[in-house]
Design a protein around this motif. Structure first.
Motif, PDB file in Angstrom:
ATOM      1  N   VAL A  45      -4.916  11.939   6.122  1.00 20.07           N
ATOM      2  CA  VAL A  45      -5.351  10.544   6.130  1.00 20.07           C
ATOM      3  C   VAL A  45      -4.341   9.672   5.390  1.00 20.07           C
ATOM      4  N   THR A  46      -3.828  10.166   4.264  1.00 17.93           N
ATOM      5  CA  THR A  46      -2.809   9.432   3.511  1.00 17.93           C
ATOM      6  C   THR A  46      -1.567   9.212   4.358  1.00 17.93           C
ATOM      7  N   LYS A  47      -1.144  10.242   5.087  1.00 19.63           N
ATOM      8  CA  LYS A  47       0.046  10.123   5.933  1.00 19.63           C
ATOM      9  C   LYS A  47      -0.181   9.138   7.074  1.00 19.63           C
ATOM     10  N   ILE A  48      -1.357   9.191   7.700  1.00 16.15           N
ATOM     11  CA  ILE A  48      -1.658   8.274   8.800  1.00 16.15           C
ATOM     12  C   ILE A  48      -1.740   6.839   8.276  1.00 16.15           C
ATOM     13  N   THR A  49      -2.337   6.664   7.108  1.00 14.58           N
ATOM     14  CA  THR A  49      -2.406   5.332   6.498  1.00 14.58           C
ATOM     15  C   THR A  49      -1.007   4.812   6.194  1.00 14.58           C
ATOM     16  N   ALA A  50      -0.137   5.685   5.695  1.00 13.75           N
ATOM     17  CA  ALA A  50       1.241   5.287   5.406  1.00 13.75           C
ATOM     18  C   ALA A  50       1.966   4.861   6.689  1.00 13.75           C
ATOM     19  N   ILE A  51       1.740   5.588   7.792  1.00 12.91           N
ATOM     20  CA  ILE A  51       2.344   5.205   9.074  1.00 12.91           C
ATOM     21  C   ILE A  51       1.850   3.825   9.483  1.00 12.91           C
ATOM     22  N   ASN A  52       0.548   3.625   9.396  1.00 13.57           N
ATOM     23  CA  ASN A  52      -0.026   2.335   9.774  1.00 13.57           C
ATOM     24  C   ASN A  52       0.536   1.214   8.913  1.00 13.57           C
ATOM     25  N   ASP A  53       0.630   1.449   7.611  1.00 10.26           N
ATOM     26  CA  ASP A  53       1.174   0.441   6.706  1.00 10.26           C
ATOM     27  C   ASP A  53       2.621   0.114   7.044  1.00 10.26           C
ATOM     28  N   GLN A  54       3.415   1.144   7.319  1.00  6.33           N
ATOM     29  CA  GLN A  54       4.826   0.916   7.643  1.00  6.33           C
ATOM     30  C   GLN A  54       4.986   0.158   8.951  1.00  6.33           C
ATOM     31  N   ILE A  55       4.186   0.525   9.954  1.00 11.86           N
ATOM     32  CA  ILE A  55       4.249  -0.184  11.238  1.00 11.86           C
ATOM     33  C   ILE A  55       3.863  -1.644  11.040  1.00 11.86           C
ATOM     34  N   SER A  56       2.822  -1.889  10.264  1.00 14.33           N
ATOM     35  CA  SER A  56       2.400  -3.264   9.998  1.00 14.33           C
ATOM     36  C   SER A  56       3.485  -4.051   9.278  1.00 14.33           C
ATOM     37  N   CYS A  57       4.124  -3.413   8.294  1.00 12.32           N
ATOM     38  CA  CYS A  57       5.191  -4.098   7.543  1.00 12.32           C
ATOM     39  C   CYS A  57       6.366  -4.433   8.445  1.00 12.32           C
ATOM     40  N   VAL A  58       6.740  -3.521   9.313  1.00 11.59           N
ATOM     41  CA  VAL A  58       7.838  -3.789  10.252  1.00 11.59           C
ATOM     42  C   VAL A  58       7.430  -4.891  11.210  1.00 11.59           C
ATOM     43  N   ALA A  59       6.212  -4.806  11.751  1.00 12.16           N
ATOM     44  CA  ALA A  59       5.744  -5.799  12.715  1.00 12.16           C
ATOM     45  C   ALA A  59       5.702  -7.201  12.108  1.00 12.16           C
ATOM     46  N   MET A  60       5.415  -7.289  10.816  1.00 14.83           N
ATOM     47  CA  MET A  60       5.367  -8.599  10.156  1.00 14.83           C
ATOM     48  C   MET A  60       6.731  -9.278  10.122  1.00 14.83           C
TER      49      MET A  60
END
Length: 194
Positions: free
Chosen positions: A70-85
């Motif tokens: 879950v931590t790894k998936i959350t980190a992926i989501n956070d990174q994708i969101s940061c890039v998308a921003m």
């Protein structure tokens, strides 16, 4: 494979893996494949069974402890969101779907200490004594991060990662490694100059 199809396949598999782990406690590929069939995702199950490297990687991920995955998936989501921003056309969508939390004074202090230390990263060191964890500067600085609200330290580090101001890596024994990002250094510089 074209970039859109590749991005879609990755997002689909990560999303399905996330949904599977949210619904079931299965930890092997056969459980995941059965679940895919139940979800009418036969084309994904077929693609997995036809690609040995993909099957191997998914088996490894599925064997990971639930909290760690879950931590790894959350980190992926956070990174994708940061890039998308940072990308025109996607920044608004990313901000709506993953709004940036506000930084506490302690989080600002943590980020400033890490960036100004010159350390390549900060390593979490959990103490077995009941005392709060230490976050030690590694490679380029000595000492440790100073903080005075231990009950919120994890929340502050998670917020800094979610905002893309720090990057998170998990060490082999589950300890967390926090790495300053360029965005984090620019944030500190802007605050110092502002």
């Amino acid at each position: 494979m074209d970039p859109l199809a590749l991005a879609g396949a990755f997002a689909t598999i990560v999303g399905l893996l996330s949904n599977f782990k949210a619904e079931r406690s299965g930890s092997d590929l056969s459980d995941f494949m059965q679940w895919l069939h139940e979800q009418h995702q036969e084309h994904i199950a077929q693609a997995i069974s036809q690609n040995k490297a993909l099957s191997t990687e998914l088996s490894t991920l599925l064997a990971t402890k639930h909290d760690e995955l879950v931590t790894k998936i959350t980190a992926i989501n956070d990174q994708i969101s940061c890039v998308a921003m940072q990308i025109d056309g996607f920044s608004g969508l990313a901000k709506i779907l993953r709004p940036s939390p506000a930084l506490s004074n302690q989080a600002k202090s943590i980020l400033r200490q890490i960036v100004e230390s010159g350390a390549k990263f900060v390593m979490e060191h959990k103490l077995g004594t009941g005392n709060p964890a230490e976050f030690i500067f590694i490679d380029g600085a000595t000492g440790k991060v100073q903080y005075d609200e231990p009950q919120f330290i994890n929340e502050d580090f998670e917020t800094l990662v979610a905002m893309g101001l720090l990057r998170l890596e998990l060490a082999s024994k589950g300890s967390r490694r926090f790495i300053p990002s360029r965005a984090g250094a620019e944030y500190v510089k802007a605050k110092n100059n502002g």
